[in-house]
Write a protein that holds these residues in place. Structure first.
Motif, mmCIF file in Angstrom:
data_model
loop_
_atom_site.group_PDB
_atom_site.id
_atom_site.type_symbol
_atom_site.label_atom_id
_atom_site.label_comp_id
_atom_site.label_asym_id
_atom_site.label_seq_id
_atom_site.Cartn_x
_atom_site.Cartn_y
_atom_site.Cartn_z
ATOM 1 N N PHE A 25 0.844 -1.258 -0.038
ATOM 2 C CA PHE A 25 0.022 0.002 -0.108
ATOM 3 C C PHE A 25 0.796 1.170 -0.205
ATOM 4 O O PHE A 25 0.462 2.156 -0.837
ATOM 5 C CB PHE A 25 -0.813 -0.023 1.125
ATOM 6 N N GLU A 26 1.972 1.298 0.674
ATOM 7 C CA GLU A 26 2.841 2.461 0.700
ATOM 8 C C GLU A 26 3.592 2.705 -0.719
ATOM 9 O O GLU A 26 3.668 3.778 -1.124
ATOM 10 C CB GLU A 26 3.841 2.272 1.727
ATOM 11 N N LYS A 27 3.810 1.512 -1.312
ATOM 12 C CA LYS A 27 4.382 1.727 -2.558
ATOM 13 C C LYS A 27 3.265 2.507 -3.396
ATOM 14 O O LYS A 27 3.606 3.214 -4.377
ATOM 15 C CB LYS A 27 4.807 0.395 -3.080
ATOM 16 N N PHE A 28 2.004 1.919 -3.570
ATOM 17 C CA PHE A 28 0.883 2.717 -4.066
ATOM 18 C C PHE A 28 0.753 3.981 -4.086
ATOM 19 O O PHE A 28 0.555 4.797 -4.650
ATOM 20 C CB PHE A 28 -0.237 1.552 -4.151
ATOM 21 N N LEU A 49 -7.019 8.883 1.387
ATOM 22 C CA LEU A 49 -8.271 7.947 1.590
ATOM 23 C C LEU A 49 -8.047 6.971 2.725
ATOM 24 O O LEU A 49 -8.865 6.506 3.565
ATOM 25 C CB LEU A 49 -8.062 6.916 0.188
ATOM 26 N N ASP A 50 -6.445 6.569 3.086
ATOM 27 C CA ASP A 50 -6.267 5.756 4.019
ATOM 28 C C ASP A 50 -6.458 6.629 5.433
ATOM 29 O O ASP A 50 -6.979 6.194 6.466
ATOM 30 C CB ASP A 50 -4.835 5.487 4.273
ATOM 31 N N ASP A 51 -6.220 7.910 5.470
ATOM 32 C CA ASP A 51 -6.640 8.837 6.770
ATOM 33 C C ASP A 51 -8.087 8.831 6.780
ATOM 34 O O ASP A 51 -8.391 8.878 7.843
ATOM 35 C CB ASP A 51 -6.070 10.232 6.287
ATOM 36 N N LEU A 52 -8.933 8.915 5.940
ATOM 37 C CA LEU A 52 -10.170 9.020 5.958
ATOM 38 C C LEU A 52 -10.925 7.623 6.473
ATOM 39 O O LEU A 52 -11.534 7.799 7.283
ATOM 40 C CB LEU A 52 -10.845 9.525 4.692
ATOM 41 N N MET A 53 -10.419 6.522 5.570
ATOM 42 C CA MET A 53 -11.109 5.218 5.941
ATOM 43 C C MET A 53 -10.370 4.576 7.293
ATOM 44 O O MET A 53 -11.116 3.342 7.508
ATOM 45 C CB MET A 53 -11.132 4.271 4.429
ATOM 46 N N LYS A 54 -9.168 4.783 7.352
ATOM 47 C CA LYS A 54 -8.263 4.226 8.411
ATOM 48 C C LYS A 54 -8.537 2.496 7.984
ATOM 49 O O LYS A 54 -8.999 1.565 8.900
ATOM 50 C CB LYS A 54 -9.051 4.532 9.872
ATOM 51 N N PHE A 55 -7.555 2.348 6.937
ATOM 52 C CA PHE A 55 -7.667 0.842 6.587
ATOM 53 C C PHE A 55 -6.962 -0.013 7.598
ATOM 54 O O PHE A 55 -5.789 0.533 8.080
ATOM 55 C CB PHE A 55 -6.806 0.943 5.085
ATOM 56 N N ASP A 56 -7.221 -1.287 7.587
ATOM 57 C CA ASP A 56 -6.416 -2.206 8.653
ATOM 58 C C ASP A 56 -5.492 -2.969 7.768
ATOM 59 O O ASP A 56 -6.161 -4.081 7.232
ATOM 60 C CB ASP A 56 -7.488 -2.986 9.585
ATOM 61 N N ARG A 66 3.223 6.456 -5.768
ATOM 62 C CA ARG A 66 2.671 6.585 -7.189
ATOM 63 C C ARG A 66 1.342 7.629 -7.014
ATOM 64 O O ARG A 66 1.177 8.194 -7.998
ATOM 65 C CB ARG A 66 2.158 5.255 -7.921
ATOM 66 N N ASN A 67 0.347 7.420 -6.099
ATOM 67 C CA ASN A 67 -0.784 8.131 -5.906
ATOM 68 C C ASN A 67 -0.891 8.682 -4.603
ATOM 69 O O ASN A 67 -1.342 7.770 -3.855
ATOM 70 C CB ASN A 67 -1.842 7.416 -6.612
ATOM 71 N N PRO A 68 -0.633 9.898 -4.504
ATOM 72 C CA PRO A 68 -0.669 10.445 -3.275
ATOM 73 C C PRO A 68 -2.153 10.619 -2.557
ATOM 74 O O PRO A 68 -2.310 10.721 -1.173
ATOM 75 C CB PRO A 68 -0.065 12.045 -3.323
ATOM 76 N N LEU A 69 -3.028 10.362 -3.389
ATOM 77 C CA LEU A 69 -4.495 10.468 -2.983
ATOM 78 C C LEU A 69 -4.929 9.274 -2.058
ATOM 79 O O LEU A 69 -5.758 9.346 -1.429
ATOM 80 C CB LEU A 69 -5.566 10.808 -4.238
ATOM 81 N N LEU A 70 -4.092 8.282 -2.172
ATOM 82 C CA LEU A 70 -4.444 7.160 -1.456
ATOM 83 C C LEU A 70 -4.139 7.371 0.066
ATOM 84 O O LEU A 70 -4.600 6.853 0.720
ATOM 85 C CB LEU A 70 -3.411 5.669 -2.011
ATOM 86 N N LYS A 71 -2.829 8.182 0.485
ATOM 87 C CA LYS A 71 -2.891 8.625 1.577
ATOM 88 C C LYS A 71 -4.031 9.228 2.502
ATOM 89 O O LYS A 71 -4.431 8.918 3.498
ATOM 90 C CB LYS A 71 -1.516 9.596 1.737
#
Length: 192
Positions: free
Chosen positions: A170-173, A183-190, A176-181
């Motif tokens: 996920f960190e590698k992705f 999304l992770d902050d908002l959704m708090k993926f486990d 490539r795409n900073p918007l995933l960070k």
């Protein structure tokens, strides 16, 4: 109406032979003082003498060839890499198992007459040993240098395998795409 004629009957002649009576055999017991088997005679084949004979023959057949009398022409790193790549191409079609084991090997010219072979694991080196004689003999005759020495060294850098966890992927992705960070902050993926 005709009556079928019977074939004449054949008479069998049986000869009787008088039965001879067997005469009774008298049993006699003989006592000996020596064993009946022959203990002093050998078969002429001795395993120990055979094994000792083979060892002597092997020692006599060892002949040392002096490398001083053989040609020692110069070869380059390019010559070595070209022949190694050619060997890998041939192995890829002939024996894919050995090819997969030795494709990560690195051959480097370390000195004027020294080739350093960097191998990743001992099991891969065992497979390399099956083709090493053929390769190095071919290379020695190709470059006309029969004084080449081979130095085997374990290369720990080629065997490093990084374990990819879900978090690292996920960190590698995210790189490539900073918007995933976001999304992770908002959704708090486990991602453990």
């Amino acid at each position: 109406m005709k009556i079928p004629e019977k074939a004449p009957e054949k008479k069998e002649i049986v000869k009787e032979t008088p039965v001879q009576q067997e005469e009774p055999v008298q049993e006699s017991s003989v006592k000996t003082t020596k064993p009946l088997s022959r203990q002093g005679i050998s078969s002429g084949f001795s395993i120990n003498s055979f094994l000792n004979k083979e060892e002597k023959d092997v020692k006599e057949e060892t002949i040392a060839v002096k490398a001083e009398n053989l040609p020692q022409n110069h070869f380059t790193e390019t010559d070595l890499q070209m022949e190694w790549n050619l060997m890998l191409k041939q192995l890829q079609t002939k024996n894919t198992f050995i090819f997969n084991a030795v494709k990560t090997f690195k051959l480097v010219k370390a000195g004027e007459n020294v080739i350093k072979v960097l191998y990743p694991s001992d099991s891969a080196k065992v497979e390399f040993d099956k083709i090493a004689g053929e390769f190095f003999n071919h290379f020695r005759t190709k470059v006309n240098n029969h004084a080449i020495m081979i130095d085997y060294q374990r290369d720990f850098d080629t065997l490093k395998i990084e374990v990819m966890t879900k978090r690292k992927i996920f960190e590698k992705f995210m790189e490539r795409n900073p918007l995933l960070k976001d999304l992770d902050d908002l959704m708090k993926f486990d991602l453990t």
